[in-house]
Write an enzyme that holds these catalytic residues in place. Structure first.
Site, PDB file in Angstrom:
ATOM      1  N   THR A 123     -28.675  44.866 -36.733  1.00 53.70           N
ATOM      2  CA  THR A 123     -28.457  43.427 -36.901  1.00 53.70           C
ATOM      3  C   THR A 123     -29.674  42.681 -37.435  1.00 53.70           C
ATOM      4  O   THR A 123     -29.530  41.747 -38.229  1.00 53.70           O
ATOM      5  CB  THR A 123     -28.059  42.816 -35.536  1.00 53.70           C
ATOM      6  OG1 THR A 123     -26.844  43.426 -35.115  1.00 53.70           O
ATOM      7  CG2 THR A 123     -27.868  41.323 -35.611  1.00 53.70           C
ATOM      8  N   ASP A 151     -25.714  50.811 -39.458  1.00 51.47           N
ATOM      9  CA  ASP A 151     -25.363  50.244 -38.167  1.00 51.47           C
ATOM     10  C   ASP A 151     -25.606  51.390 -37.199  1.00 51.47           C
ATOM     11  O   ASP A 151     -25.182  52.523 -37.458  1.00 51.47           O
ATOM     12  CB  ASP A 151     -23.875  49.833 -38.175  1.00 51.47           C
ATOM     13  CG  ASP A 151     -23.467  49.134 -36.890  1.00 51.47           C
ATOM     14  OD1 ASP A 151     -23.670  49.725 -35.811  1.00 51.47           O
ATOM     15  OD2 ASP A 151     -22.945  48.016 -36.960  1.00 51.47           O
ATOM     16  N   SER A 152     -26.310  51.147 -36.098  1.00 48.09           N
ATOM     17  CA  SER A 152     -26.727  52.281 -35.266  1.00 48.09           C
ATOM     18  C   SER A 152     -25.555  53.005 -34.623  1.00 48.09           C
ATOM     19  O   SER A 152     -25.717  54.119 -34.114  1.00 48.09           O
ATOM     20  CB  SER A 152     -27.742  51.837 -34.210  1.00 48.09           C
ATOM     21  OG  SER A 152     -27.121  51.102 -33.187  1.00 48.09           O
ATOM     22  N   THR A 154     -29.006  47.712 -31.983  1.00 49.30           N
ATOM     23  CA  THR A 154     -29.112  47.780 -30.518  1.00 49.30           C
ATOM     24  C   THR A 154     -28.104  48.757 -29.903  1.00 49.30           C
ATOM     25  O   THR A 154     -28.326  49.243 -28.802  1.00 49.30           O
ATOM     26  CB  THR A 154     -28.892  46.391 -29.882  1.00 49.30           C
ATOM     27  OG1 THR A 154     -27.600  45.908 -30.249  1.00 49.30           O
ATOM     28  CG2 THR A 154     -29.956  45.409 -30.309  1.00 49.30           C
ATOM     29  N   THR A 197     -26.048  59.513 -11.982  1.00 46.51           N
ATOM     30  CA  THR A 197     -25.212  58.526 -11.303  1.00 46.51           C
ATOM     31  C   THR A 197     -24.589  57.540 -12.286  1.00 46.51           C
ATOM     32  O   THR A 197     -25.210  57.187 -13.291  1.00 46.51           O
ATOM     33  CB  THR A 197     -25.998  57.762 -10.219  1.00 46.51           C
ATOM     34  OG1 THR A 197     -25.128  56.776  -9.650  1.00 46.51           O
ATOM     35  CG2 THR A 197     -27.242  57.076 -10.760  1.00 46.51           C
TER      36      THR A 197
HETATM   37  N1  ASP Z   1     -23.883  47.209 -34.357  1.00 41.50           N
HETATM   38  C1  ASP Z   1     -25.276  46.842 -34.420  1.00 41.50           C
HETATM   39  C2  ASP Z   1     -26.093  48.116 -34.428  1.00 41.50           C
HETATM   40  O1  ASP Z   1     -26.260  48.730 -33.426  1.00 41.50           O
HETATM   41  C3  ASP Z   1     -25.638  45.968 -33.291  1.00 41.50           C
HETATM   42  C4  ASP Z   1     -27.065  45.486 -33.278  1.00 41.50           C
HETATM   43  O2  ASP Z   1     -27.910  45.818 -34.083  1.00 41.50           O
HETATM   44  O3  ASP Z   1     -27.386  44.702 -32.387  1.00 41.50           O
HETATM   45  O4  ASP Z   1     -26.562  48.519 -35.448  1.00 41.50           O
END
Ligand code: ASP
Length: 346
Positions: free
Chosen positions: A13, A58-59, A90, A272
């Site tokens: 992002t 995009d991750s 993220t 867990t």
């Molecule tokens: N979908 C995005 C990613 O992981 C979300 C982000 O970067 O916050 O590349």
């Protein structure tokens, strides 16, 4: 001398632009956004070089091969910079942050992953603060660890989990205190940071294509599900169990499936489902029965760290000839229960 940081932009992002289909990465866009931030030219800021990956991801689309690309990129530039920043989506940042500490053996400089919930192009965003702060930390604090910075906290990478899909405080490390906290001051908590490695070269450990899985237990899960997951060629499983590591041990078919897999050499690690706390397989009969058939404890490792560690350990074994490896799952089981990079408390 002005400090230097190397910035890897993998996608995510932070550098995306709005499109008709939602946010998407665009080549060259992040560098143009950075060039437009006057603070980055301030004398207090380090010099930086940015390496944008092709394709930008995009991750959610990242794979272990992408972790290797990042590790090799850092190693190739290791001697020329004071610190390294990995700009990353993220969604799977905690997985990459968990894998890199195992892959970068002998790391003596900071490698900090960050990203944002809102891109730099938005007027109101968390990207700018995250970026400026990690540049200052990577340049000025010789932390010999892979870290994740987000929303005013510097976390150990292999302890971090994504805990908020929309908030600016998207990450936490529930079982380990922050390595640093950022407010008016940047406070690095050196007492929580690993000692520097013995001097020597940084070595990248590539990851083998191991067959691994994770499975979250739920009441009423049919034993066929676990039996199917455990079928060959599976080599390792992170079992997300209840509480301190408990499971439905009175279910004969469930236990038989686990026992059969252990006998075939599958490494089954009990973590867990709870966000906080550690597995204790001696706490309840519903845990000790799992230990008796050969399920091992993941202690307070995150699922992300346990999975990354399995990838790493199976890679050592596949590499053969590596002094840390032997060709049997006993070695992997013993190492899984040993603290290697600060990923578990024992
Ligand atoms: N979908 C995005 C990613 O992981 C979300 C982000 O970067 O916050 O590349």
């Amino acid at each position: 001398m002005r400090k230097r940081v190397y910035i890897v932009y993998t996608g995510g992002t932070i550098g995306m632009q709005p499109t008709a289909d939602g946010y998407a990465p665009a080549p060259g866009y992040l560098a143009s956004q950075l060039a437009a931030i006057p603070e980055l030219r301030d004398a207090a800021m380090p010099a930086y070089d940015i390496h944008e990956y092709d394709p930008l991801l995009d991750s959610a689309n990242m794979m272990p091969a992408d972790w290797l690309k990042i590790a090799q990129d850092i190693a190739a530039h290791y001697d020329d910079y004071d610190g390294f920043i990995v700009l990353h989506g993220t969604d799977t940042m905690a997985y990459t942050a968990s894998a890199l500490p195992f892959m970068l053996r002998g790391l003596g400089k900071p490698v900090i992953l960050t990203g944002s919930q809102l891109p730099l192009c938005e007027v109101r965003n968390d990207a700018r603060e995250n970026l400026i702060t990690v540049m200052m930390i990577a340049a000025n604090y010789p932390i010999p660890e892979v870290c994740l910075y987000f929303g005013d906290k510097l976390l150990r990478g292999c302890r971090a989990v994504k805990v908020n899909a929309v908030g600016f405080d998207a990450f936490d490390s529930p079982n380990y205190p922050p390595l640093g906290t950022v407010g008016i001051h940047i406070d690095v908590h050196w007492e929580n940071i690993l000692p520097p490695p013995t001097p020597g070269a940084l070595v990248v450990q590539p990851l083998a294509a191991a067959h691994l899985g994770t499975l979250r237990l739920f009441p009423g899960m049919h034993p066929d599900i676990i039996a199917n997951v455990l079928r060959p060629p599976l080599q390792g499983l992170v079992l997300e169990a209840y509480g301190v590591g408990n499971g439905p041990v009175t279910n004969g078919a469930f236990m038989a499936a686990l026992e059969d897999a252990v006998a075939r050499g599958v490494v089954i690690v009990d973590c867990t489902q709870c966000l906080k706390g550690a597995v204790d397989l001696e706490g309840y009969a519903t845990g000790s029965a799992l230990a008796k058939i050969g399920v091992i404890s993941g202690f307070d490792m995150t699922v992300e760290a346990a999975l990354a560690k399995l990838f790493y350990l199976f890679s050592l074994e596949a590499a053969g000839g590596n002094p840390e490896a032997t060709a049997n799952s006993d070695f992997i089981k013993q190492q899984m229960q040993t603290n290697l990079r600060g990923e578990l408390t024992r």
